[in-house]
Design an enzyme around this catalytic site. Structure first.
Site, PDB file in Angstrom:
ATOM      1  N   ASN A  13      45.219  43.486  41.388  1.00  0.00           N
ATOM      2  CA  ASN A  13      45.397  44.942  41.340  1.00  0.00           C
ATOM      3  C   ASN A  13      45.483  45.466  42.771  1.00  0.00           C
ATOM      4  OD1 ASN A  13      45.270  47.684  40.956  1.00  0.00           O
ATOM      5  ND2 ASN A  13      43.124  47.706  40.288  1.00  0.00           N
ATOM      6  N   TRP A  14      46.697  45.845  43.167  1.00  0.00           N
ATOM      7  CA  TRP A  14      46.907  46.257  44.562  1.00  0.00           C
ATOM      8  C   TRP A  14      46.456  47.698  44.795  1.00  0.00           C
ATOM      9  CZ3 TRP A  14      52.575  44.150  45.605  1.00  0.00           C
ATOM     10  CH2 TRP A  14      52.555  42.752  45.466  1.00  0.00           C
ATOM     11  N   LYS A  15      46.118  48.403  43.748  1.00  0.00           N
ATOM     12  CA  LYS A  15      45.695  49.815  43.848  1.00  0.00           C
ATOM     13  C   LYS A  15      46.714  50.617  44.666  1.00  0.00           C
ATOM     14  CE  LYS A  15      40.996  48.149  43.564  1.00  0.00           C
ATOM     15  NZ  LYS A  15      39.626  48.539  43.428  1.00  0.00           N
ATOM     16  N   HIS A  99      41.092  51.497  33.907  1.00  0.00           N
ATOM     17  CA  HIS A  99      40.451  50.984  35.132  1.00  0.00           C
ATOM     18  C   HIS A  99      39.361  51.956  35.571  1.00  0.00           C
ATOM     19  CE1 HIS A  99      39.800  49.848  39.297  1.00  0.00           C
ATOM     20  NE2 HIS A  99      40.233  48.664  38.953  1.00  0.00           N
ATOM     21  N   GLU A 101      38.562  53.208  38.278  1.00  0.00           N
ATOM     22  CA  GLU A 101      38.963  54.306  39.166  1.00  0.00           C
ATOM     23  C   GLU A 101      39.688  55.401  38.379  1.00  0.00           C
ATOM     24  OE1 GLU A 101      40.755  51.618  41.937  1.00  0.00           O
ATOM     25  OE2 GLU A 101      38.732  50.913  42.396  1.00  0.00           O
ATOM     26  N   GLU A 171      34.465  44.890  34.299  1.00  0.00           N
ATOM     27  CA  GLU A 171      34.371  45.231  35.711  1.00  0.00           C
ATOM     28  C   GLU A 171      33.212  46.195  35.933  1.00  0.00           C
ATOM     29  OE1 GLU A 171      38.292  44.668  37.874  1.00  0.00           O
ATOM     30  OE2 GLU A 171      38.519  46.537  36.806  1.00  0.00           O
ATOM     31  N   GLY A 177      35.016  46.770  44.729  1.00  0.00           N
ATOM     32  CA  GLY A 177      35.286  47.146  46.114  1.00  0.00           C
ATOM     33  C   GLY A 177      34.042  47.267  46.977  1.00  0.00           C
ATOM     34  N   SER A 217      34.779  42.512  43.212  1.00  0.00           N
ATOM     35  CA  SER A 217      34.577  41.759  44.451  1.00  0.00           C
ATOM     36  C   SER A 217      34.713  40.248  44.263  1.00  0.00           C
ATOM     37  CB  SER A 217      33.224  42.119  45.079  1.00  0.00           C
ATOM     38  OG  SER A 217      33.192  43.501  45.395  1.00  0.00           O
ATOM     39  N   GLY A 238      40.863  42.948  43.122  1.00  0.00           N
ATOM     40  CA  GLY A 238      41.385  44.067  43.894  1.00  0.00           C
ATOM     41  C   GLY A 238      41.635  43.646  45.332  1.00  0.00           C
ATOM     42  N   GLY A 239      40.657  43.913  46.203  1.00  0.00           N
ATOM     43  CA  GLY A 239      40.818  43.680  47.639  1.00  0.00           C
ATOM     44  C   GLY A 239      41.384  42.314  47.999  1.00  0.00           C
TER      45      GLY A 239
END
Ligand code: PEP
Length: 255
Positions: A13-15, A99, A101, A171, A177, A217, A238-239
């Site tokens: 997930n590149w956000k 998600h 966010e 999640e 993150g 993470s 993600g990151g």
């Protein structure tokens, strides 16, 4: 059904990251990094404006093109939203719904998430339904309750046939993150509960075939121990998905 029959699935997930050139370069690098890994499904979720260049860069790689969100209406006066048909037109095969966010920054609730899940499935897409508790909810021991609510409401009126195109991503919000990760045992406990809830809704066999990813993470260093747990069928990353080598190492850890 045995856990070994579930093909692991890793999503990146590149956000709201990358730019047009960077997205194309990253997807080409991801395609190269996962090339030699057999038996793992891989997907990337770039920002909407880069779906087409990423689709182009992924051609022939087997890496699935995903979208970070979708709106449930087919078309019309919904400024800023993107439909299932538009995503399919760009080559998208799988979409995130709910998600954390979207839930906690944009204020999406379970009813809207359910509309999105149903519209995406109805339109032939696969769906990653994201669920998970906040730090406070974990501290007051509401983790299972929150996950159960997200799953029951998110999958409301989904048919058993459609469930085959659903992946759930557990999640925990406090792990996204933050560099904090659930322990493999904590992840296993949450995943087993989620699978039991799905079993109650759809039957044991369907629940046994459902893939449940862990997200929060995940890195190359912790992926193997998390995915070594019996009910952890992959990762939503993600990151670490913004670095092709690291993402490739996570995919390799699943293989
Ligand atoms: C995510 O975006 O779904 C996620 C899990 O992010 P991170 O890996 O950065 O915690």
């Amino acid at each position: 059904m045995l856990a070994t029959m579930r093909t692991k699935i890793i999503g990146g997930n590149w956000k709201m990251n990358t730019d047009r050139a960077g997205a194309a370069a990253l997807s080409a690098a991801v395609a190269g990094a996962v090339k030699g890994v057999a038996g793992v499904e891989t997907a990337v979720f770039p920002p909407f404006p880069y779906l087409l260049p990423v689709a182009e860069a992924l051609k022939g790689s087997g890496v699935l093109l995903g979208a970070q969100d979708v709106y449930h209406a087919e078309k019309g006066a919904f400024t800023g939203e993107v439909s299932v048909g538009m995503l399919k037109d760009c080559g998208v095969g799988i979409v995130l719904a709910g998600h954390s966010e979207r839930r906690h920054v944009m204020g999406e609730g379970d009813d809207l998430v359910n509309l999105k899940v149903r519209a995406a499935l109805h339109g032939g897409l696969s769906v990653v339904l994201c669920v998970g508790e906040t730090l406070h909810q974990r501290q007051v021991e509401e983790t299972n309750h929150v996950n159960e609510k997200h799953v029951r409401l998110g999958l409301r009126t989904v048919t058993p046939e459609e469930l085959r195109r659903v992946v759930i991503a557990y999640e925990p919000v406090w792990a996204i993150g933050t560099g904090k990760t659930a322990t493999p045992d904590d992840a296993q406990e949450a995943h087993a509960h989620i699978r039991a809830v799905v079993g109650d809704m759809f039957g044991k066999e369907a629940a046994g075939a459902l893939r449940i990813q862990y997200g929060g993470s995940v890195t190359a260093a912790n992926a193997r121990s998390l995915m070594g747990m019996p009910d952890v069928d992959g990762a939503l990353v993600g990151g670490a998905s913004l670095k092709a080598d690291e993402f490739g190492a996570i995919v390799a850890a699943a293989g």
